[in-house]
Design an enzyme around this catalytic site. Structure first.
Site, PDB file in Angstrom:
ATOM      1  CG  HIS A  17      -2.163   0.988   1.522  1.00 46.51           C
ATOM      2  ND1 HIS A  17      -3.335   0.741   1.879  1.00 46.51           N
ATOM      3  CD2 HIS A  17      -1.582   2.220   0.944  1.00 46.51           C
ATOM      4  CE1 HIS A  17      -4.105   2.222   2.153  1.00 46.51           C
ATOM      5  NE2 HIS A  17      -2.967   3.077   1.206  1.00 46.51           N
ATOM      6  CG  HIS A  19      -1.657   6.347  -3.010  1.00 54.14           C
ATOM      7  ND1 HIS A  19      -2.293   6.303  -3.345  1.00 54.14           N
ATOM      8  CD2 HIS A  19      -1.571   5.604  -1.131  1.00 54.14           C
ATOM      9  CE1 HIS A  19      -3.254   5.518  -1.765  1.00 54.14           C
ATOM     10  NE2 HIS A  19      -2.507   5.328  -0.714  1.00 54.14           N
ATOM     11  CG  HIS A 197      -7.423   3.725  -0.065  1.00 56.77           C
ATOM     12  ND1 HIS A 197      -7.120   2.722  -0.707  1.00 56.77           N
ATOM     13  CD2 HIS A 197      -6.799   4.200   0.682  1.00 56.77           C
ATOM     14  CE1 HIS A 197      -6.013   3.255  -0.731  1.00 56.77           C
ATOM     15  NE2 HIS A 197      -5.165   4.222   0.044  1.00 56.77           N
ATOM     16  CD  GLU A 200      -6.654   6.915   4.857  1.00 57.27           C
ATOM     17  OE1 GLU A 200      -7.626   7.487   3.795  1.00 57.27           O
ATOM     18  OE2 GLU A 200      -5.705   7.387   5.322  1.00 57.27           O
ATOM     19  CG  ASP A 278      -0.970   5.605   2.907  1.00 57.61           C
ATOM     20  OD1 ASP A 278      -1.441   5.337   1.584  1.00 57.61           O
ATOM     21  OD2 ASP A 278      -2.153   6.362   3.806  1.00 57.61           O
ATOM     22  CG  ASP A 279      -0.075   8.836   0.659  1.00 54.69           C
ATOM     23  OD1 ASP A 279       0.397   9.427  -0.985  1.00 54.69           O
ATOM     24  OD2 ASP A 279      -0.277   8.328   1.166  1.00 54.69           O
TER      25      ASP A 279
HETATM   26  N1  HPA Z   1      -6.078   7.141   1.867  1.00 50.71           N
HETATM   27  C1  HPA Z   1      -7.034   7.763   0.944  1.00 50.71           C
HETATM   28  N2  HPA Z   1      -6.451   8.479  -0.543  1.00 50.71           N
HETATM   29  C2  HPA Z   1      -5.219   8.415  -0.551  1.00 50.71           C
HETATM   30  C3  HPA Z   1      -3.974   8.516   0.133  1.00 50.71           C
HETATM   31  C4  HPA Z   1      -5.132   8.123   1.323  1.00 50.71           C
HETATM   32  O1  HPA Z   1      -4.127   7.667   2.328  1.00 50.71           O
HETATM   33  N3  HPA Z   1      -2.885   8.276  -0.104  1.00 50.71           N
HETATM   34  C5  HPA Z   1      -2.720   9.140  -1.392  1.00 50.71           C
HETATM   35  N4  HPA Z   1      -4.205   8.975  -1.537  1.00 50.71           N
HETATM   36 ZN    ZN Z   2      -3.267   4.704   0.294  1.00 51.36          ZN
END
Ligand code: HPA
Ligand code: ZN
Length: 340
Positions: A17, A19, A197, A200, A278-279
């Site tokens: 996971h 991006h 997703h 979250e 994630d990022d």
């Molecule tokens: N959540 C939802 N969308 C996203 C995320 C995230 O953490 N990162 C990049 N797009």
């Molecule tokens: Zn994500």
């Protein structure tokens, strides 16, 4: 360095996971802005980092979409992906399944092919030069329409050999899975694996709908499923993997104290939790920093850390042979530490 942090850093890992646009470090953002003669609303790398203060998902997304404006050419997408791969190679990540957001680029006039060719070329080099196997997952932006998702899916059909799956990301609250049922059905019929997703920021019902309506093969985040015992039972019995992102949860305030992070509880409940970044450029770290953060704050044991890593290989979309080779590599590593 403590023995436990050395154990984490040397451990073979899979990331499921991440991006790719979220791996854009401020230094590269400035390089690409200069190369493409784009003016940034920031004067320095420090100023960019200082802007990374988020109180919820949307705060982050606003700055994330702004950041990707510097990505224009195929080489930009290559450089972005290559920077991520070299970073994770140094962290002993041996397999990665990365997301990209085509609509974040096509809506700015960048061709789908430019984006995917740059990312794919780097992934190919990553396998040849670094031994990192990988897969690419195309996400639909859920704040846009299902028609836009279907058009994006149509563009992807010319690049089926470069994409393993389809996902759903961006602003969750107010954009439930039900809005993308047709797009996911069509993606499945075209042979793509499915992830989304859910949970979250969204409620447990969004997780249930991702299972029932979108028919996902893996769940991204899923934290809020813990609010519903029957949903947890179902996730356990279906052995549905959750791609959990600890530092992301903390930075986006889904978890306000890392000592309260639910990942240990998830393991106790029998959920197939995995660790992911994630990022990483926005949330303070790559795979090792995520493992270290939960280990420090939750006091995880080597056995728990190994379970998380095993889950990562097991939940990957690799062919069985590669999965087994990765598990064997992990077993060998654990044996060197007399654990597992
Ligand atoms: N959540 C939802 N969308 C996203 C995320 C995230 O953490 N990162 C990049 N797009
Ligand atoms: Zn994500």
């Amino acid at each position: 360095m403590t023995e436990l942090s050395a154990f984490i850093e040397g451990m073979p890992k899979a990331e499921l996971h991440m991006h790719i646009e979220g791996s854009l470090e401020p230094e590269l953002m400035f390089d690409l802005a200069a190369r493409n003669e784009i003016e940034l609303p920031f004067k320095s790398v420090e100023e960019v980092r200082a802007a990374y203060q988020f109180t919820e998902l949307q705060d982050f997304l606003d700055i994330y979409y702004q950041g990707m404006n510097v990505l224009i050419t195929e080489q930009d997408f290559y450089d972005l992906t290559w920077a991520y791969l070299t970073k994770i190679h140094a962290q002993n990540v041996i397999h990665t399944e990365i997301f990209f957001d085509p609509q974040g680029h096509t809506d700015r006039g960048i061709a789908f092919k430019t984006v995917i060719d740059g990312i794919s070329r780097a992934l190919k080099d990553g396998e040849e030069k670094l031994g990192i196997t990988s897969g690419l997952i195309m996400c639909f932006l859920r704040h846009l329409s299902e028609e836009s998702a279907l058009e994006t899916l149509e563009s992807a059909l010319d690049h089926k050999d470069q994409i393993i799956g389809v996902g759903l990301d961006s602003s969750e609250l107010g954009f439930p899975p039900a809005g993308f049922q047709r797009a996911f059905e069509k993606a499945k019929s075209e042979g793509f694996l499915l992830v989304a997703h859910a949970g979250e920021e969204g409620p447990p019902d969004y997780v249930r709908d991702a299972l029932d309506l979108l028919k996902i093969d893996r769940l991204d985040h899923g934290n809020r499923a813990l609010e519903d015992d029957s949903l947890v039972d179902r996730l356990v019995s279906e052995q549905m993997a959750l791609t959990v992102c600890p530092l992301s949860n903390y930075k986006l305030a889904g978890v306000t104290d890392m000592r309260q992070h639910p990942i240990a509880k998830m393991l106790d409940l029998g959920l197939k939790a995995t660790v992911n970044s994630d990022d990483p450029a926005y949330f303070g770290g790559y795979m090792n920093e995520n493992y270290l953060a939960i280990t420090d704050s939750l006091g995880l044991s080597k056995d728990q850390i190994l379970t998380l890593a095993r889950n990562g290989f097991d939940a990957s979309f690799c062919i069985q042979e590669r999965k087994q080779a990765m598990q064997d590599q992990l077993d060998k590593y654990a044996a060197e530490y007399n654990v597992g």
